[in-house]
Structure formats: structure tokens, C-alpha cells
Motif scaffolding. Structure first.
Motif, PDB file in Angstrom:
ATOM      1  N   VAL A  14      36.041  38.327  38.460  1.00  0.00           N
ATOM      2  CA  VAL A  14      36.848  38.031  39.639  1.00  0.00           C
ATOM      3  C   VAL A  14      36.791  36.546  39.988  1.00  0.00           C
ATOM      4  O   VAL A  14      37.807  35.922  40.296  1.00  0.00           O
ATOM      5  CB  VAL A  14      36.376  38.887  40.840  1.00  0.00           C
ATOM      6  N   ALA A  15      35.589  35.969  39.902  1.00  0.00           N
ATOM      7  CA  ALA A  15      35.439  34.550  40.234  1.00  0.00           C
ATOM      8  C   ALA A  15      36.207  33.661  39.260  1.00  0.00           C
ATOM      9  O   ALA A  15      36.835  32.666  39.659  1.00  0.00           O
ATOM     10  CB  ALA A  15      33.961  34.175  40.251  1.00  0.00           C
ATOM     11  N   TYR A  16      36.188  34.019  37.980  1.00  0.00           N
ATOM     12  CA  TYR A  16      36.899  33.237  36.962  1.00  0.00           C
ATOM     13  C   TYR A  16      38.419  33.413  37.046  1.00  0.00           C
ATOM     14  O   TYR A  16      39.178  32.597  36.514  1.00  0.00           O
ATOM     15  CB  TYR A  16      36.429  33.637  35.570  1.00  0.00           C
ATOM     16  N   SER A  17      38.851  34.471  37.708  1.00  0.00           N
ATOM     17  CA  SER A  17      40.286  34.776  37.727  1.00  0.00           C
ATOM     18  C   SER A  17      41.093  33.841  38.620  1.00  0.00           C
ATOM     19  O   SER A  17      42.320  33.882  38.620  1.00  0.00           O
ATOM     20  CB  SER A  17      40.500  36.223  38.201  1.00  0.00           C
ATOM     21  N   GLY A  18      40.396  33.026  39.404  1.00  0.00           N
ATOM     22  CA  GLY A  18      41.089  32.127  40.308  1.00  0.00           C
ATOM     23  C   GLY A  18      41.226  32.660  41.714  1.00  0.00           C
ATOM     24  O   GLY A  18      41.778  31.978  42.589  1.00  0.00           O
ATOM     25  N   LYS A  19      40.733  33.873  41.955  1.00  0.00           N
ATOM     26  CA  LYS A  19      40.791  34.421  43.301  1.00  0.00           C
ATOM     27  C   LYS A  19      39.844  33.666  44.232  1.00  0.00           C
ATOM     28  O   LYS A  19      38.863  33.071  43.802  1.00  0.00           O
ATOM     29  CB  LYS A  19      40.445  35.912  43.285  1.00  0.00           C
ATOM     30  N   LYS A  20      40.128  33.737  45.521  1.00  0.00           N
ATOM     31  CA  LYS A  20      39.340  33.035  46.520  1.00  0.00           C
ATOM     32  C   LYS A  20      38.135  33.879  46.923  1.00  0.00           C
ATOM     33  O   LYS A  20      38.268  35.082  47.165  1.00  0.00           O
ATOM     34  CB  LYS A  20      40.200  32.731  47.745  1.00  0.00           C
ATOM     35  N   GLY A  21      36.965  33.240  46.987  1.00  0.00           N
ATOM     36  CA  GLY A  21      35.763  33.985  47.312  1.00  0.00           C
ATOM     37  C   GLY A  21      34.894  33.314  48.356  1.00  0.00           C
ATOM     38  O   GLY A  21      35.069  32.142  48.681  1.00  0.00           O
ATOM     39  N   VAL A  22      33.949  34.089  48.870  1.00  0.00           N
ATOM     40  CA  VAL A  22      32.932  33.569  49.768  1.00  0.00           C
ATOM     41  C   VAL A  22      31.600  34.166  49.344  1.00  0.00           C
ATOM     42  O   VAL A  22      31.531  35.340  48.953  1.00  0.00           O
ATOM     43  CB  VAL A  22      33.245  33.903  51.253  1.00  0.00           C
ATOM     44  N   ALA A  23      30.568  33.342  49.355  1.00  0.00           N
ATOM     45  CA  ALA A  23      29.220  33.801  49.020  1.00  0.00           C
ATOM     46  C   ALA A  23      28.349  33.580  50.250  1.00  0.00           C
ATOM     47  O   ALA A  23      28.180  32.445  50.700  1.00  0.00           O
ATOM     48  CB  ALA A  23      28.674  33.051  47.816  1.00  0.00           C
ATOM     49  N   VAL A  24      27.806  34.665  50.780  1.00  0.00           N
ATOM     50  CA  VAL A  24      27.085  34.617  52.047  1.00  0.00           C
ATOM     51  C   VAL A  24      25.639  35.051  51.833  1.00  0.00           C
ATOM     52  O   VAL A  24      25.375  36.066  51.190  1.00  0.00           O
ATOM     53  CB  VAL A  24      27.736  35.552  53.084  1.00  0.00           C
ATOM     54  N   MET A  25      24.716  34.272  52.362  1.00  0.00           N
ATOM     55  CA  MET A  25      23.333  34.726  52.470  1.00  0.00           C
ATOM     56  C   MET A  25      23.018  34.939  53.945  1.00  0.00           C
ATOM     57  O   MET A  25      23.103  34.014  54.746  1.00  0.00           O
ATOM     58  CB  MET A  25      22.340  33.714  51.895  1.00  0.00           C
ATOM     59  N   ILE A  82      35.033  29.118  45.820  1.00  0.00           N
ATOM     60  CA  ILE A  82      34.047  29.897  46.570  1.00  0.00           C
ATOM     61  C   ILE A  82      33.440  29.028  47.663  1.00  0.00           C
ATOM     62  O   ILE A  82      32.999  27.909  47.401  1.00  0.00           O
ATOM     63  CB  ILE A  82      32.925  30.435  45.656  1.00  0.00           C
ATOM     64  N   THR A  83      33.422  29.540  48.867  1.00  0.00           N
ATOM     65  CA  THR A  83      32.747  28.887  49.987  1.00  0.00           C
ATOM     66  C   THR A  83      31.374  29.527  50.165  1.00  0.00           C
ATOM     67  O   THR A  83      31.253  30.762  50.163  1.00  0.00           O
ATOM     68  CB  THR A  83      33.560  29.051  51.281  1.00  0.00           C
ATOM     69  N   TYR A  84      30.351  28.701  50.325  1.00  0.00           N
ATOM     70  CA  TYR A  84      28.977  29.187  50.447  1.00  0.00           C
ATOM     71  C   TYR A  84      28.501  29.058  51.892  1.00  0.00           C
ATOM     72  O   TYR A  84      28.568  27.972  52.488  1.00  0.00           O
ATOM     73  CB  TYR A  84      28.053  28.415  49.506  1.00  0.00           C
TER      74      TYR A  84
END
Length: 356
Positions: free
Chosen positions: A188-199, A225-227
Motif C-alpha cells: 500500500v505504501a509503495y502504491s502511492g497512496k497517502k498514509g499516516v504513521a502514528v505512535m 506518509i506523515t509521522y
């Protein structure tokens, strides 16, 4: 609610709290086996734990003299900076006056007595029992005591609404197969979709949960991806230091994160994180730590990849719409005594999908 599954102990909660307060020696006033496993684990984290080793004779005649002897021994043998005497079911039942024992022992080391036992349904009672005498001793401010009570109430609320206490019995689970979840996340990350990674991690667990985000960044450095991490520097002394250590490791890994909330605010951080996620409108989200703190209304339409360390957290996460859930089953012992980010199993599996 009357639970029919094991729940965290208020005695253990008190022990973890005194560690966070900067206490370097705790005395459990009770039988030698009380809270044995956690006492041993906490010794890995710099908290020396002694016990008065009360036995059947003391159950009848009391153990105050023994406690005074152990206090004097602790001071002379280990020269601690702070001492906490932590009660147990035995000391409560026989009515031991632990504060009097501290005063009569003649020690000069700053010390507090924590009247607690394991008969509370909510482990936060152990935390409050430790914080209140700490505030009286001037170890924390009155404002911090009230703030701690607030974050505890919020954490308790989240556990009852969407966590391991959301019903009487939750079946433990190891979650989904990590390699399948990792493969899907990388795809999914490689596909160009927009992501968010949350801790949104609880205290020292951040030392491993942060690694899941670092691993994703290493595998997909150019992904959209926004962290976001809960590393604001608030809380008890150890909690603040842990946040500083983890943030240093995150930045050292090349991530420029958004910071929202503190490491002890994981239960109160749900709406703040949810609003940030909603504003980003991502296609997918990796949420590590306490994913269930984020209300499900903020996560609709997002493919969710969640990482927890609680086997009893898998079922409620699935019930509330988290499609992919994995468990870092050995996270807790691996994050005690460390001062820098340590690799997690899911993080290492993610790394195995790195494309050349």
C-alpha cells in the motif's frame, strides 16, 4: 463491572509509579513472593526491590520491627536517593503502620509509605496511592498530581470503552500473521497512496513501538506518509526522559515528526490524534501502541494497520474496525532498562520487504 479475566494489580501499578518518580529502592512489605515477576522486571530498570518476607508468624503478630530493620539495612547497604515502602494484602489485613515504621527506623533517606493492596478492581488506585504521598513529600507538585489523576481517568475510560476491559472476558490472541500484514502495508505504501504513521505509546513501550515507524520509513522512504508521535515532554521524571530519548532516536532515523501528546497521555490523546488523522485524509494508517484510544469515527474509510502488545487487545480492535492487528508479544520485558529504541519483531519483518 465484575471481571472474570485477570486484571493488572494495583500493587504492581504502585511499583511502576515509584520508578517513574525517581525512587531507586522500593520495599514490598509482605510475603517474599508478592509481585515477584514484576519486581524482578523492574530491577532490570534500575529500581531495586527488597521485601520484608513476612511469613505466617508475622501474619498474626505483625511485622513492623522487620520493616524497620529492612529500612535501616536498605539505607546502609545501598545508599538510595529515595525509598518507597509499598504495602501488600498482608500489610493491609494486619493493619501495619508503614509511615510509623519509616519514622521509627531512624533513616534519613527521603521515604514515603504507600498503603495499597491487590483488592482494587482498577489498577489506577495503585498509581494514585503512590502519587498522593509523593505530592505530600514535595516530589511532585499539586498541579502534576491533578494532571496525573486526569490521564489515569482517561486511560481507564478508554480501556472500558474499547480496550481489554470492554467486556467481562476477552479471548487472548496473537493477532494476524506479521509477515502478511507487513507485506500488505509495504504494498500500500509503495502504491502511492497517502498514509499516516502514528505512535500513541504508553511510557517506556515507546522504545519498541517507535521502531515500527522507523522500519516503515526505512522501507518506504519516499512514500507519502506523515509521522505523528506522542513525545511531548510532560509527566513524571522517567517519562519525560524516555520521551526525549525516543525523539532523539526518531530524528536520528531521518524522520521529522509531528508531536502530539505525552507518553502518559496515551488514553487522553484519542481525539487530538483523531482530528489530526481526519485532517490528513489518509488512505491507510499504521497505529502503534494504544490504537484503541483513537475513537473509531475518526478512522472510517481508512485501511488500518495496528500494533499492540496486548493479546487481549486484538479482539476489541477487530470489533472496532481495525483490519490488520499484530501483537508485539515480548515488548514489555524488552523495553525495561533500555534508554534507546530497540527493534521490534514487526519492524524487522517490515525491513525484510525492503526493495533494492
Amino acid at each position: 463491572m465484575h471481571y472474570i479475566q485477570p486484571r493488572p494489580s494495583s500493587i504492581v501499578a504502585a511499583l511502576y509509579t515509584v520508578r517513574d518518580l525517581g525512587v531507586d529502592l522500593a520495599i514490598l512489605h509482605g510475603p517474599s513472593g508478592c509481585s515477584f515477576k514484576h519486581a524482578r522486571l523492574l530491577e532490570e530498570d534500575g529500581l531495586r526491590v527488597l521485601t520484608t518476607s513476612l511469613a505466617d508468624n508475622e501474619f498474626i503478630f505483625g511485622g513492623q520491627n522487620i520493616l524497620e530493620d529492612v529500612l535501616r539495612y536498605a539505607e546502609s547497604e545501598f545508599s538510595p536517593k529515595r525509598i518507597a515502602v509499598v504495602g501488600t494484602c498482608v500489610s493491609m489485613i494486619i493493619g501495619e503502620d508503614m509511615q510509623a515504621a519509616i519514622e521509627d527506623s531512624g533513616i534519613i533517606t527521603p521515604a514515603i509509605a504507600i498503603d495499597i493492596h491487590a483488592g482494587f478492581r482498577e489498577n489506577i488506585d495503585g498509581v494514585i496511592a503512590a502519587l498522593e504521598p509523593a505530592a505530600e513529600a514535595g516530589w511532585i507538585s499539586a498541579d502534576e498530581l491533578e494532571r496525573q489523576k486526569w490521564v489515569l481517568r482517561e486511560a481507564n475510560r478508554v480501556e472500558k470503552e474499547r480496550g481489554a476491559a470492554y467486556k467481562k472476558y476477552v479471548q487472548p490472541s496473537r493477532g494476524d500473521l506479521k509477515h502478511l500484514v507487513a507485506e500488505r502495508l509495504v504494498t500500500v505504501a509503495y502504491s502511492g497512496k497517502k498514509g499516516v504513521a502514528v505512535m500513541n505509546a504508553k511510557k517506556e513501550t515507546a522504545y519498541m513501538f517507535a521502531d515500527e515507524l522507523i522500519a516503515l520509513h526505512e522501507v518506504c522512504p519516499d512514500a507519502d506518509i506523515t509521522y505523528i508521535l506522542n513525545l511531548e515532554k510532560r509527566g513524571l521524571p522517567k517519562v519525560r526522559q524516555d520521551a526525549e530519548n525516543v525523539l532523539r532516536g526518531i530524528k536520528g532515523a531521518g524522520i521529522d515528526p509531528t508531536i502530539k501528546g505525552a507518553l502518559d497521555e496515551y488514553g487522553a490523546n484519542g481525539d487530538i490524534l483523531g482530528e489530526a488523522i481526519r485532517d490528513l485524509r489518509p488512505d491507510f494508517a499504521l497505529i502503534a501502541g494504544v490504537p484503541h484510544a483513537i475513537p473509531p469515527e475518526y478512522l472510517k474509510g481508512i485501511e488500518l494497520f495496528s500494533v499492540t502488545n496486548g493479546p487481549r487487545q486484538v479482539e476489541p480492535l477487530k470489533d472496532f474496525g481495525h483490519e490488520h492487528v499484530v501483537v508485539e508479544i515480548d515488548l514489555h520485558p524488552k523495553t525495561l532498562g533500555v534508554r534507546e529504541i530497540v527493534p521490534g519483531e514487526f519492524g524487522d519483518i517490515l525491513r525484510s520487504f525492503k526493495r533494492s
